[in-house]
Design a protein around this motif. Structure first.
Motif, PDB file in Angstrom:
ATOM      1  N   ASN A  88      -3.648  -1.064 -12.524  1.00 25.92           N
ATOM      2  CA  ASN A  88      -2.701  -2.185 -12.551  1.00 25.92           C
ATOM      3  C   ASN A  88      -1.274  -1.797 -12.176  1.00 25.92           C
ATOM      4  N   HIS A  89      -0.966  -0.507 -12.197  1.00 18.70           N
ATOM      5  CA  HIS A  89       0.373  -0.027 -11.865  1.00 18.70           C
ATOM      6  C   HIS A  89       0.437   0.560 -10.455  1.00 18.70           C
ATOM      7  N   GLY A  90      -0.651   0.395  -9.693  1.00 20.67           N
ATOM      8  CA  GLY A  90      -0.684   0.903  -8.324  1.00 20.67           C
ATOM      9  C   GLY A  90      -1.003   2.374  -8.236  1.00 20.67           C
ATOM     10  N   LYS A  91      -1.588   2.947  -9.295  1.00 26.25           N
ATOM     11  CA  LYS A  91      -1.894   4.377  -9.321  1.00 26.25           C
ATOM     12  C   LYS A  91      -3.337   4.628  -8.885  1.00 26.25           C
ATOM     13  N   ILE A  92      -3.474   5.692  -8.081  1.00 25.37           N
ATOM     14  CA  ILE A  92      -4.767   6.126  -7.556  1.00 25.37           C
ATOM     15  C   ILE A  92      -5.026   7.528  -8.098  1.00 25.37           C
ATOM     16  N   SER A  93      -6.229   7.822  -8.492  1.00 25.00           N
ATOM     17  CA  SER A  93      -6.559   9.158  -8.984  1.00 25.00           C
ATOM     18  C   SER A  93      -6.589  10.143  -7.811  1.00 25.00           C
ATOM     19  N   LEU A  94      -5.601  11.048  -7.778  1.00 21.45           N
ATOM     20  CA  LEU A  94      -5.590  12.068  -6.725  1.00 21.45           C
ATOM     21  C   LEU A  94      -6.789  12.996  -6.886  1.00 21.45           C
ATOM     22  N   GLU A  95      -7.197  13.218  -8.114  1.00 19.56           N
ATOM     23  CA  GLU A  95      -8.354  14.084  -8.372  1.00 19.56           C
ATOM     24  C   GLU A  95      -9.616  13.546  -7.690  1.00 19.56           C
ATOM     25  N   CYS A  96      -9.749  12.234  -7.673  1.00 23.08           N
ATOM     26  CA  CYS A  96     -10.938  11.604  -7.080  1.00 23.08           C
ATOM     27  C   CYS A  96     -10.807  11.335  -5.580  1.00 23.08           C
ATOM     28  N   TYR A  97      -9.626  10.941  -5.130  1.00 26.54           N
ATOM     29  CA  TYR A  97      -9.500  10.386  -3.779  1.00 26.54           C
ATOM     30  C   TYR A  97      -8.633  11.182  -2.797  1.00 26.54           C
ATOM     31  N   GLN A  98      -7.942  12.218  -3.279  1.00 24.43           N
ATOM     32  CA  GLN A  98      -7.065  12.958  -2.370  1.00 24.43           C
ATOM     33  C   GLN A  98      -7.896  13.787  -1.399  1.00 24.43           C
ATOM     34  N   TRP A  99      -7.471  13.738  -0.131  1.00 24.20           N
ATOM     35  CA  TRP A  99      -8.155  14.486   0.923  1.00 24.20           C
ATOM     36  C   TRP A  99      -7.334  15.695   1.312  1.00 24.20           C
ATOM     37  N   PHE A 100      -8.026  16.807   1.496  1.00 27.60           N
ATOM     38  CA  PHE A 100      -7.401  18.050   1.927  1.00 27.60           C
ATOM     39  C   PHE A 100      -8.011  18.450   3.264  1.00 27.60           C
ATOM     40  N   PRO A 101      -7.259  18.328   4.346  1.00 27.04           N
ATOM     41  CA  PRO A 101      -7.792  18.676   5.675  1.00 27.04           C
ATOM     42  C   PRO A 101      -8.377  20.090   5.691  1.00 27.04           C
TER      43      PRO A 101
END
Length: 112
Positions: A88-101
């Motif tokens: 609800n605050h516009g936060k995304i879980s970096l642990e789940c969705y962050q991509w590392f090239p």
């Protein structure tokens, strides 16, 4: 166009569906750790021309950084349509969705 700008565009184009990167992470991968604000400017000025997936770029806290309500909801909707959970605050879980090239997971490899 500078080599840094070219690299930023290349990195952004490569962000996979359902994944995100931060402005600072893109800057570091493009060769300038301190250039997160420059990444913002590149994204803002070149998203349309280069068809960049702008909605997959978020701030270092894992949040949608767009201040306007309309822009916030457009980014949120685009991310959610790709299966990215946004609170609800516009936060995304970096642990789940962050991509590392260059650091594909076994799941990514199995999709190929």
């Amino acid at each position: 166009m500078t080599p840094f700008t070219e690299r930023v565009i290349e990195i952004m184009k490569d962000i996979p569906y359902g994944k995100v990167m931060t402005y600072g992470q893109i800057a570091a991968n493009a060769g300038s750790k301190q250039a997160a604000r420059q990444v913002v400017r590149i994204l803002h000025s070149m998203s349309g021309k280069y068809q960049l997936p702008w909605h997959r770029v978020i701030n270092a806290q894992g949040k949608i950084g767009i201040q306007s309500e309309e822009g916030f909801w457009e980014q949120r909707t685009r991310l959610e349509s790709e299966g990215v959970k946004v609170d609800n605050h516009g936060k995304i879980s970096l642990e789940c969705y962050q991509w590392f090239p260059g650091k594909e997971t076994e799941e990514d490899i199995n999709e190929i």
